[in-house]
Design an enzyme around this catalytic site. Structure first.
Site, PDB file in Angstrom:
ATOM      1  N   GLU A  50       0.810  -1.226   0.000  1.00  0.00           N
ATOM      2  CA  GLU A  50       0.000   0.000   0.000  1.00  0.00           C
ATOM      3  C   GLU A  50       0.846   1.281   0.000  1.00  0.00           C
ATOM      4  OE1 GLU A  50      -2.874  -0.392   3.174  1.00  0.00           O
ATOM      5  OE2 GLU A  50      -4.214  -1.472   1.811  1.00  0.00           O
ATOM      6  N   CYS A  85       6.581  12.744   1.595  1.00  0.00           N
ATOM      7  CA  CYS A  85       7.697  13.201   2.434  1.00  0.00           C
ATOM      8  C   CYS A  85       8.169  14.548   1.899  1.00  0.00           C
ATOM      9  CB  CYS A  85       8.819  12.167   2.374  1.00  0.00           C
ATOM     10  SG  CYS A  85      10.301  12.659   3.296  1.00  0.00           S
ATOM     11  N   CYS A 126      11.338  16.049   2.962  1.00  0.00           N
ATOM     12  CA  CYS A 126      12.673  16.260   3.520  1.00  0.00           C
ATOM     13  C   CYS A 126      13.614  16.887   2.488  1.00  0.00           C
ATOM     14  CB  CYS A 126      13.236  14.927   4.014  1.00  0.00           C
ATOM     15  SG  CYS A 126      13.719  13.834   2.670  1.00  0.00           S
ATOM     16  N   CYS A 142      14.124  14.705  -0.530  1.00  0.00           N
ATOM     17  CA  CYS A 142      12.995  14.797  -1.472  1.00  0.00           C
ATOM     18  C   CYS A 142      13.033  16.141  -2.204  1.00  0.00           C
ATOM     19  CB  CYS A 142      11.670  14.603  -0.744  1.00  0.00           C
ATOM     20  SG  CYS A 142      11.371  12.872  -0.292  1.00  0.00           S
ATOM     21  N   GLU A 152      -6.702  -7.962  -0.727  1.00  0.00           N
ATOM     22  CA  GLU A 152      -7.174  -7.977   0.660  1.00  0.00           C
ATOM     23  C   GLU A 152      -8.639  -7.560   0.710  1.00  0.00           C
ATOM     24  OE1 GLU A 152      -4.987  -5.503   3.365  1.00  0.00           O
ATOM     25  OE2 GLU A 152      -3.057  -6.023   2.499  1.00  0.00           O
TER      26      GLU A 152
HETATM   27  C1  GAL Z   1      -4.510  -2.894   4.696  1.00  0.00           C
HETATM   28  C2  GAL Z   1      -3.079  -3.339   4.907  1.00  0.00           C
HETATM   29  C3  GAL Z   1      -3.012  -4.546   5.794  1.00  0.00           C
HETATM   30  C4  GAL Z   1      -3.907  -4.385   6.991  1.00  0.00           C
HETATM   31  C5  GAL Z   1      -5.285  -4.083   6.547  1.00  0.00           C
HETATM   32  C6  GAL Z   1      -6.267  -3.888   7.670  1.00  0.00           C
HETATM   33  O1  GAL Z   1      -4.595  -1.581   4.334  1.00  0.00           O
HETATM   34  O2  GAL Z   1      -2.438  -3.611   3.691  1.00  0.00           O
HETATM   35  O3  GAL Z   1      -1.679  -4.770   6.185  1.00  0.00           O
HETATM   36  O4  GAL Z   1      -3.409  -3.353   7.783  1.00  0.00           O
HETATM   37  O5  GAL Z   1      -5.279  -2.885   5.810  1.00  0.00           O
HETATM   38  O6  GAL Z   1      -7.525  -3.476   7.199  1.00  0.00           O
END
Ligand code: GAL
Length: 698
Positions: A153, A158, A160, A163, A311
């Site tokens: 993600e 940044c 700094c 950058c 995810e």
């Molecule tokens: C995502 C992330 C995961 C976990 C998840 C929880 O954004 O990639 O590592 O944190 O959210 O919802």
């Protein structure tokens, strides 16, 4: 070398992030037994493994990851292996404080959290690439290795000194000379002529900004910094991908995106990914159109190639103030929606609940006790069985979209950092309004960059196309010249790629196509409506053969009200209030008379009723209104691929997002792949709330 594309598999992959380093070995065995019960075939390993893989700069220790990977291999799982750079280890920040970001307020951070490395840090770049290389060297060729997962993600920013220096290099490469830079930034305004590159500093709270990241004195500088940051992080991704490729030339490489995520221009990243993947955490429980939009945007990154859901949570997220459960059936419904829109993998965060820290209550396939008799596990297992039964039935299949929606990060950034309009208008909300209208009408939509080939679409929708760059205006004209339809909205055609206003009537290069000019732009606070009456122009007056709409529709328009002077366009909608009452709010232009297509313009923030009315008129011209358009929450999504007989194999997904059961007449004959039942065309399909039908059409 050509991209290997999306991983080749024999079914829709199912599983997700698994971090067993948090618990003892005997628990692993229980985990794998549970995975078997839920038909889980894929584990994503090592996303946050850096600190145990490399306890100090000189030492790598793969024992733990070896065991974790070996257990997955022994279990016959597919492995998605991370490069472990999603979070930095403490020693790295301690030894090289430069790896920590300097924030928008100019504060150099110290060690903590994750996703927070400075993208310009030489130490980070060197050590992240070195770690990715070690991992690739060690695990390339692992049985079942199906994809590499770089970082996690990417996002943020940044400010700094490193950058700042990187920004100056980036500007030199982009503009070549200070004259060009000063011109791009309109630097004579407020006496900003730069006479030495070293004078350029990042735009933040200490320099051009006040009231936060969206309020800047110089949009051009801020826009360029957003572009630079996105590319600086892309360079980090590339560092690791290059390292992987030295040891593994063929396994597909990706990183997990976040859908409608502002900080990273995913279109500029897309070519570097072998396939797109994203994390689906909708902000609320009733976000089906928004999720569909995000799926289509992610699918559009790789020209319609299938993508992955890397995810999603089986139950709750943990990071919000209020974290409601997914209701029974919703996990299944949303997973099928992803597949319906082109996902060839549906993965979870996470397989087992974290033991401690901020995600210890985040939902998981297995809870802390490892129970398999929970509602969550039962739903996960039932979906696993369905996906297993589906086999390869839709793998690789594409969405046959005749409608394109243009999505543009430059327009997003430029519009939201602009003064002078209405700060309550947000680009994704405008886009979602148009997308929702298309979605409810049952159109199959590709969400594509402005550089996409538009010649394959009948309808092209360009909401808030604030920045008009390249040859997009000409390509939109081509759509209409060959009989297609274009729909543009307020805020379009305002600025060029440098974010400088066109020295011409608004909407700049789009004006000839749209047949109008925008003379003034009014704004109002949320909740202040101006009723817009929509009615198709009289057939006689328009010179065409269409029917007159007998019943005008009234839409409550909000937020933005452009005052339009038609220059060839016909009036479709008029404002009902204010000094511009009776003037055009919606127009239609037929620049080629009856022979060509139509270019519509919506000059105001129409409500859903108004948008639905406009969008359906456009879709109707091309026969693209779907069979379930009359049912608000019933979604139809289509995937097609070449059939065995040389024809097209067509699978349609019918999904009930509504809170009530519904009966709809089947749009086609076919076999429901989930039940094996044959359905005749027109036969009633009964869909309980969250029900899904996956129809392989005859
Ligand atoms: C995502 C992330 C995961 C976990 C998840 C929880 O954004 O990639 O590592 O944190 O959210 O919802």
């Amino acid at each position: 070398m050509p991209s290997p594309g999306v991983p080749v598999t024999s079914k829709i992959l199912y599983g997700g992030d698994y971090n067993p380093e948090q618990w003892p070995r005997d628990v692993w065995e229980a985990d794998y037994a549970a995975f078997g019960k839920a038909a889980i075939d894929t584990v994503t390993l090592g996303v946050f493994a850096w600190s145990y893989l490399q306890p100090d700069e000189e030492t790598y220790d793969f024992d733990r990851l070896d065991a974790i990977v070996q257990r997955a291999v022994d279990g016959g799982k597919r492995v998605v292996l991370a490069t472990a750079t999603g979070a930095m280890p403490p020693w790295l920040a301690h030894r090289y404080p430069e790896v920590c970001r300097t924030d928008f307020e100019g504060r150099r951070h110290v060690y903590g959290q994750r996703h927070n490395h400075c993208p310009s840090s030489p130490a980070f770049r060197r050590l992240s690439a070195a770690l990715a290389e070690r991992i690739a060297e060690r695990y390339a060729g692992t049985p079942g290795l199906v994809a590499w997962h770089v970082g996690n993600e990417y996002g943020g920013a940044c400010y700094c000194d490193l950058c700042a220096a990187g920004f100056r290099d980036w500007l030199r490469a982009r503009y070549g000379t200070l004259e060009r830079l000063n011109d791009a930034w309109n630097a004579t305004f407020w006496s900003h002529l730069f006479t030495d590159w070293e004078q350029v500093v990042p735009p933040n709270a200490l320099s051009e900004h006040w009231r936060g990241p969206d309020h800047t004195a110089f949009q051009g500088i801020t826009l360029d910094y957003l572009r630079f940051m996105s590319e600086a992080m892309l360079a980090n991704y590339r560092d690791e991908k290059v390292a992987i490729r030295r040891h593994d030339p063929t396994t597909p490489v990706t990183t997990n995106f976040m859908g409608l995520f502002r900080p990273i221009d995913y279109h500029r990243w897309a070519a570097d990914l072998d396939f797109a993947s994203w994390d689906n955490y909708p902000p609320g429980p009733r976000e089906h159109a928004r999720m569909a939009l995000a799926h289509d945007l992610m699918r559009g990154l790789k020209d319609g190639q299938p993508f992955w859901v890397m995810e999603q949570t089986p139950t709750i997220t943990a990071s919000r103030d209020v974290n409601p459960l997914k209701r029974p059936g919703v996990l299944r419904l949303w997973s099928w929606q992803a597949v319906a829109h082109g996902a060839d993998a549906v993965l979870y965060f996470q397989m087992r609940q974290s033991k401690g820290a901020c995600e210890k209550y985040h939902g998981a396939v297995l809870d802390h006790a490892g129970r398999t008799d929970t509602r969550a596990f039962r739903e996960v297992a039932a979906l696993g069985a369905e996906l297993e039964a589906l086999g390869d039935a839709v793998l690789g299949a594409r969405t046959p979209a005749r409608v394109a929606l243009l999505f543009d990060w430059d327009s997003w950034w430029a519009a939201e950092i602009t003064d002078g309009f209405n700060r309550h208008v947000k680009y994704p909300a405008v886009v979602l309004g148009y997308y929702r209208a298309l979605w409810q009408a049952g159109a199959q939509v590709d969400v594509v960059p402005v550089t996409a080939d538009l010649s394959r679409y009948d309808v092209v929708v360009a909401p808030a196309l604030h920045v008009v760059k390249g040859d997009v205006a000409a390509r939109l004209e081509d759509v209409v010249a060959r009989g297609g339809s274009v729909l543009a909205s307020f805020w379009s055609g305002r600025v060029d790629e440098d974010d400088n206003a066109f020295l011409a009537d608004v909407p700049g290069p789009l004006a000839p196509l749209l047949g109008l000019r925008v003379e003034e732009t009014d704004s109002a606070a949320p909740g202040v409506a101006n009723p817009v009456t929509l009615r198709m122009p009289d057939a006689g007056g328009a010179g065409g053969s269409e029917q007159v709409d007998p019943d005008p529709v009234v839409s409550d328009a909000e937020l933005v009200f452009e005052v339009v002077v038609p220059q060839g366009a016909e009036v479709v909608g008029t404002y009902g209030a204010e000094f511009y009452a009776g003037t055009p709010a919606v127009t239609r232009h037929r620049p080629h008379g009856g022979d060509g297509g139509e270019a519509w313009y919506v000059a105001t923030g129409l409500d859903d009723t108004g948008l639905a009315w406009v969008v359906r008129h456009l879709l109707d011209r091309h026969g693209l209104v779907g069979p379930y358009a009359a049912y608000d929450d019933v979604e139809l999504a289509v995937r097609e691929r070449p059939g065995a007989d040389g024809g097209v194999e067509r699978t349609t997904f019918v999904l009930n997002h509504g809170l009530d059961a519904v009966d709809v007449p089947a749009h086609a004959a076919g076999v429901d792949l989930l039940t094996g039942r044959h359905v005749a065309a027109g036969e009633p399909l009964h869909l309980e709330p969250t029900d899904v039908v996956v129809l392989r059409e005859d």
